[in-house]
Design an enzyme around this catalytic site. Structure first.
Site, PDB file in Angstrom:
ATOM      1  CB  VAL A   1      -0.940  -0.001   1.233  1.00 44.66           C
ATOM      2  CG1 VAL A   1      -1.688   1.316   1.338  1.00 44.66           C
ATOM      3  CG2 VAL A   1      -1.921  -1.163   1.132  1.00 44.66           C
ATOM      4  CG  HIS A   2       3.138   2.677   3.352  1.00 44.70           C
ATOM      5  ND1 HIS A   2       2.360   1.788   4.058  1.00 44.70           N
ATOM      6  CD2 HIS A   2       3.124   3.832   4.068  1.00 44.70           C
ATOM      7  CE1 HIS A   2       1.910   2.376   5.152  1.00 44.70           C
ATOM      8  NE2 HIS A   2       2.347   3.617   5.185  1.00 44.70           N
ATOM      9  CE  LYS A   3       7.915  -0.884  -5.218  1.00 43.88           C
ATOM     10  NZ  LYS A   3       7.517  -0.246  -6.461  1.00 43.88           N
TER      11      LYS A   3
END
Lengths: 290, 207
Positions: B36-38
């Site tokens: 998700v962060h990527k």
């Protein structure tokens, strides 16, 4: 050959949801050592509450149900290929029943297989011949947080002034605990392999964790080193979850293997406080779990 | 003793929090970890990956939840996958440091008031906590069943193609127990424990 799928499913359920008593006892001792009102004390209290709850409700102790690592000791009457199929079948069932999180991710596509089955290495199954007629299956569930803080040192290591001797092993082990801080879910257990090659070193550092937490190393010198590493690691003050405190490491186990003249590896596997390990023993018709 | 905070959290409430404080969190948050962060970083911040219509739709649904809100670093065990009657069975935190390259930018981009995880984060996130303001809430690693009990409802899921652990689960929580270990005043319990343990390590291996 007899179908052990349901019995293996029970082994997986037990391992994921029921923390071994000896581990729980060590956590209770750790709780007593921490100052009342400290974050370390609160963390251990929460951990112990969680342990009681998951045993009662039959739900995973930790959501990261890890890599299922099986160590099978099998008599010649057991067909390894068939047992492998049964283990994989039990893993799939356990995932459907939410005892395990689907954890097998394709490294190139990033796709999760959804059923916890990957290639021949996922789940990990080690076979060895049994010395008697018993079939025994040990299962350790080791999560990614603690797996990521495992470390392998090639001695000599100039930075640590660690030479190719037990003093060098001690230095490497303490350095690994320092580097892990709370990230491996302290307070944890250390499995240390001296020697081997890079591959067998890591495998042995996990296998040695199967020893009874309360036993002693048969080698008096290594036994002493195990205790010293545990004591000194606790002096580091990292504490539960890395919040600061007295309980950082709950136990250390060391194994040594032959090595090449040119290599001297010290391999450290860090096992989180949620040290999920159970064993299934088949003796004739009887099946026991411990 | 314990402070109760409702999400969305105000900047003033965040500025009041200090390292070591116990907090019970209630409200709506999302889970988000490595994938998700990527995804947020590459698609919306660095823009190295073109945003699809689906990406934009997902972001617009998440933005109001995250404005003043929290991301929980967690890859849960979820039951009810076939019937979509989702329920969190086990939901402890995952190690946060892996999000260090992205976290600061993500906090600013989404106007987060904090993240929840375990193990603490590094200097980039600490600076973002100071500037935003935001805090790092530490949940107890491995306390999966206990935390799952505080998840009263699974409202929805996005990016299920990332897999169960990596998907964005929108959840409603009641009294999720956490400890502030990095605050908006540049204090980090993780830095102080690391520094202290380093000097003890030096004594143990040199003395």
């Amino acid at each position: 050959m007899r179908d052990f799928t349901q019995e293996l499913l029970e082994l997986i359920r037990l391992t994921s949801t029921d923390l071994p008593n000896q581990v729980e006892e060590r956590l209770k001792t750790a709780l007593a050592s921490e100052e009342l009102g400290s974050a370390a004390h609160a963390a251990l209290e929460t951990i112990l509450k969680n342990v009681t709850m998951t045993r009662k409700n039959s739900t995973p102790i930790c959501q990261d149900t890890g890599t299922p690592i099986f160590f099978v000791s099998a008599p010649t009457s057991i067909d390894k290929d068939e047992l492998t199929v049964q283990i994989r079948g039990a893993i799939e069932l356990a995932t459907q029943k939410s005892y395990l999180r689907p954890n097998a991710v394709h490294s190139i596509t990033g796709k999760n297989s959804g059923n916890n089955l990957g290639d021949a290495y996922f789940p990990t199954i080690h076979f060895q011949p049994s010395a008697n007629d018993e079939l025994s299956v040990d299962l350790i569930l080791k999560g990614g947080g603690c797996e990521n803080v495992g470390a392998q040192y090639s001695l000599p290591n100039d930075e640590l002034k660690a030479g190719r001797d037990l003093e060098g092993v001690r230095r490497a082990a303490l350095d690994a605990v320092y580097r892990a801080q709370g990230e491996g879910c302290a307070p944890g257990f250390l499995g240390i392999a001296i020697g081997g090659d890079r591959g067998t070193g890591y495998a042995a550092s996990k296998e040695v964790l199967m020893r009874d937490p309360d036993d002693h190393n048969r080698d008096a010198e290594l036994d002493q080193l195990e205790n010293r590493i545990t004591t000194e690691a606790n002096e580091l003050g990292i504490g539960p979850m890395g919040f600061g405190g007295k309980a950082t490491v709950l136990g250390t186990k060391i194994i040594s293997s032959y090595r090449l003249p040119a290599s001297f590896f010290v391999t450290i596997s860090y096992m989180c406080w949620a040290f999920r390990h159970h064993k299934m023993i088949v003796k004739g018709e009887a099946i026991d779990y411990e | 003793m314990e402070k109760h905070l409702n999400i969305p959290i105000s900047a003033d409430e965040i500025r009041d929090l200090k390292v070591g404080e116990s907090v019970l969190l209630s409200g709506i948050m999302i889970t988000g970890r490595d994938a998700v962060h990527k995804w947020i970083h590459d698609t919306f911040i660095d823009k190295t990956k073109p945003a699809t219509q689906e990406d934009l739709d997902t972001l617009s649904q998440l933005k109001p939840i995250l404005d003043g809100g929290l991301i929980y670093h967690c890859g849960p065990v979820v039951s009810g996958l076939e019937t979509k009657q989702y329920r969190f069975v086990a939901a402890g935190p995952t190690t946060s440091i892996r999000e260090e390259p992205y976290q600061g930018d993500v906090i600013h981009f989404l106007n987060l008031r904090g993240v929840i995880g375990k193990g603490g984060m590094g200097p980039k996130t600490l600076k973002a906590c100071h500037d935003a303001p935001a805090v790092y809430f530490h949940a107890i690693g491995g306390a999966a069943a206990l935390i799952a009990e505080s998840v009263t409802e699974v409202i929805g899921v996005h990016k299920l193609e990332f897999g169960i652990p990596e998907a964005i689960w929108v959840i409603k929580v009641k009294d999720l127990p956490v400890i502030v270990t990095m605050d908006s005043h540049n204090a980090s319990l993780h830095t102080s424990v690391r520094d202290q343990s380093k000097s003890i390590l030096n004594r143990l291996i040199e003395g």
